[in-house]
Design an enzyme around this catalytic site. Structure first.
Site, PDB file in Angstrom:
ATOM      1  CE  LYS A 164      -4.106  -1.854   2.303  1.00  0.00           C
ATOM      2  NZ  LYS A 164      -4.986  -1.731   3.460  1.00  0.00           N
ATOM      3  CE  LYS A 219      -5.861  -8.631  -1.179  1.00  0.00           C
ATOM      4  NZ  LYS A 219      -5.656  -8.054   0.139  1.00  0.00           N
ATOM      5  CE  LYS A 234     -13.608  -3.973   1.860  1.00  0.00           C
ATOM      6  NZ  LYS A 234     -13.076  -3.781   3.207  1.00  0.00           N
TER       7      LYS A 234
HETATM    8  P1  TYM Z   1     -10.393  -5.960   5.118  1.00  0.00           P
HETATM    9  O1  TYM Z   1     -11.569  -5.078   5.228  1.00  0.00           O
HETATM   10  O2  TYM Z   1      -9.345  -5.611   4.124  1.00  0.00           O
HETATM   11  O3  TYM Z   1     -10.833  -7.451   4.817  1.00  0.00           O
HETATM   12  C1  TYM Z   1     -11.831  -8.065   5.593  1.00  0.00           C
HETATM   13  C2  TYM Z   1     -11.705  -9.577   5.536  1.00  0.00           C
HETATM   14  O4  TYM Z   1     -11.836 -10.051   4.194  1.00  0.00           O
HETATM   15  C3  TYM Z   1     -10.741 -10.885   3.878  1.00  0.00           C
HETATM   16  N1  TYM Z   1     -10.427 -10.709   2.463  1.00  0.00           N
HETATM   17  C4  TYM Z   1     -10.358 -11.717   1.576  1.00  0.00           C
HETATM   18  N2  TYM Z   1     -10.548 -13.039   1.716  1.00  0.00           N
HETATM   19  C5  TYM Z   1     -10.431 -13.798   0.590  1.00  0.00           C
HETATM   20  N3  TYM Z   1     -10.140 -13.290  -0.635  1.00  0.00           N
HETATM   21  C6  TYM Z   1      -9.940 -11.972  -0.811  1.00  0.00           C
HETATM   22  N4  TYM Z   1      -9.668 -11.485  -2.019  1.00  0.00           N
HETATM   23  C7  TYM Z   1     -10.047 -11.114   0.331  1.00  0.00           C
HETATM   24  N5  TYM Z   1      -9.920  -9.780   0.514  1.00  0.00           N
HETATM   25  C8  TYM Z   1     -10.149  -9.556   1.823  1.00  0.00           C
HETATM   26  C9  TYM Z   1      -9.602 -10.394   4.775  1.00  0.00           C
HETATM   27  O5  TYM Z   1      -8.629 -11.385   4.944  1.00  0.00           O
HETATM   28  C10 TYM Z   1     -10.350 -10.071   6.038  1.00  0.00           C
HETATM   29  O6  TYM Z   1     -10.544 -11.237   6.816  1.00  0.00           O
HETATM   30  N6  TYM Z   1      -7.073  -5.913   8.680  1.00  0.00           N
HETATM   31  C11 TYM Z   1      -8.370  -6.501   8.454  1.00  0.00           C
HETATM   32  C12 TYM Z   1      -9.444  -5.883   9.310  1.00  0.00           C
HETATM   33  C13 TYM Z   1      -9.239  -6.025  10.783  1.00  0.00           C
HETATM   34  C14 TYM Z   1      -9.328  -7.223  11.521  1.00  0.00           C
HETATM   35  C15 TYM Z   1      -9.104  -6.854  12.890  1.00  0.00           C
HETATM   36  C16 TYM Z   1      -9.574  -8.540  11.186  1.00  0.00           C
HETATM   37  C17 TYM Z   1      -8.970  -5.021  11.664  1.00  0.00           C
HETATM   38  N7  TYM Z   1      -8.908  -5.522  12.933  1.00  0.00           N
HETATM   39  C18 TYM Z   1      -9.123  -7.798  13.909  1.00  0.00           C
HETATM   40  C19 TYM Z   1      -9.570  -9.495  12.218  1.00  0.00           C
HETATM   41  C20 TYM Z   1      -9.353  -9.124  13.556  1.00  0.00           C
HETATM   42  C21 TYM Z   1      -8.681  -6.431   6.968  1.00  0.00           C
HETATM   43  O7  TYM Z   1      -7.952  -6.803   6.148  1.00  0.00           O
HETATM   44  O8  TYM Z   1      -9.825  -5.939   6.590  1.00  0.00           O
END
Ligand code: TYM
Length: 348
Positions: free
Chosen positions: A115, A207, A210
């Site tokens: 990023k 991947k 968003k």
């Molecule tokens: P975020 O919003 O980027 O993603 C949320 C969840 O979606 C999963 N994910 C995917 N899984 C499969 N294929 C994909 N292409 C894909 N893109 C996203 C991510 O692995 C995630 O589980 N940092 C975290 C948010 C967070 C969090 C936490 C998670 C903040 N605090 C505490 C667990 C526990 C995140 O990536 O969000």
């Protein structure tokens, strides 16, 4: 006395509409855990401002994300659903953890490097610190399990290292027979093989995300049927006939066939044999239909929830109270172990 259920915590950032990766990699697995675990799910809005954001959209996107949790099957009777920024212990524990986390642990994080590259000189300190805030989210609830997609594995390892090496080893206490008593629970990641890494529709080797500027690269959970059909029709293919799993030369075939299996509820074996000699022209409408049907009940329930913001806000208010009770207790434990002066006086 009954033993307490193991605790689960996870969250999604309220940045734009959630996509199939967020659902298949994370939220879908949360739903299943509700029967066997004590589940906490937060909308991680503090994480959403680690990259430039639009203040006019943040609150709405936060509500949309919470509504999607419920529409996907998160049940507020069984789970605590809340907004991260409304429980101030998250920011406070993050600061305490910052002060014991080596900078080079954060500089190694792959997501930061990726990023940061995109943002050049404008990259914020918050983006670097993102995984420490995530560690605080998890450690505050003494979570046993954290269900996430594959891309979060490294962040989970960091949370474990902070808890084990930097907090428990330094600030844990000694039990009566000399053993070390942990101050924080060391969490385990829960990454299921299927759906853990959903790839882009326009490039099977990156991947689904968003932040991809090309909207055609992802299907969001709120895309209407005709848009889903259009995106799948335009998805990247290859010149080979027949769909298959696991061929490194054919990442698009692997990704779209995996999506078909997951979304149609078929086993991988049955999806593979059904599509083994099918051309792309026959396969794509099949995948589009499976996707539309898989999302239909969720989209209906989302529409109902969004028409009733009062109910949604009440769910989040109750979730906030429940989350605060747990989080404040942990924060207090850490403050004490780190040696802070306890407040005194009438408001303490
Ligand atoms: P975020 O919003 O980027 O993603 C949320 C969840 O979606 C999963 N994910 C995917 N899984 C499969 N294929 C994909 N292409 C894909 N893109 C996203 C991510 O692995 C995630 O589980 N940092 C975290 C948010 C967070 C969090 C936490 C998670 C903040 N605090 C505490 C667990 C526990 C995140 O990536 O969000």
């Amino acid at each position: 006395m009954t033993t307490p259920r193991p605790r689960v915590l996870s969250g999604v950032q309220p940045t734009g509409a959630l996509h199939l990766g967020n659902w298949l990699g994370a939220i879908r697995n949360w739903v299943e855990l509700q029967d066997s675990h004590d589940t906490f799910f937060c909308v991680v809005d503090l994480h959403a401002i680690t990259v430039p954001h639009d203040p006019a959209r943040l609150a709405e996107d936060t509500l949309t994300t919470a509504a999607l949790y419920l529409a996907c099957g998160i049940d507020p009777q069984r789970s605590t659903v809340f907004v991260q920024s409304q429980v101030s212990a998250h920011s406070e524990l993050c600061w305490l953890l910052n002060c014991v986390t080596p900078l080079n642990w954060l500089e190694r994080m792959i997501q930061f490097k990726e990023k940061a590259l995109k943002q050049g000189a404008d990259v914020s300190t918050g983006l670097l610190d993102y995984p420490v805030l995530m560690a605080a989210d998890i450690l505050l609830y003494d979570a046993d399990l954290v269900p996430v997609g594959e891309d979060q594995k490294q962040h989970l390892e960091l949370a474990r290292d902070i808890a084990q090496q930097r907090i428990n080893a330094r600030f844990g206490s000694n039990g009566a027979d000399g053993e070390r008593l942990p101050l924080l629970k060391v969490p385990e990641p829960l990454i299921l093989r299927e759906g853990a890494r959903v790839m882009s529709l326009t490039d099977g080797s990156s991947k689904m995300s968003k932040s991809d500027p090309n909207e055609g690269s992802r299907i969001t959970l709120l895309d209407p049927p005709d848009l889903i059909t259009k995106k799948i029709k335009r998805a990247k293919t290859d010149p080979v006939m027949g769909l298959e799993f696991g061929n490194p030369e054919r990442p698009e075939a692997d990704n779209l066939l995996s999506l078909y299996a997951l979304l149609s509820g078929r086993s991988r074996e049955s999806a593979a044999s059904e599509c083994a000699s099918m051309g792309w022209g026959a396969f794509k409408p099949l995948l589009a239909e499976a996707t539309v049907e898989a999302l239909r009940p969720m989209q209906q329930s989302y529409a109902d929830l969004r028409h009733d913001p009062a109910t949604l806000l009440a769910v989040l208010a109750e979730g906030r109270e429940r989350a605060r009770m747990v989080a404040d207790e942990t924060l207090q434990r850490v403050r004490q172990a780190l040696g802070f002066l306890q407040p005194s006086g009438p408001d303490a």
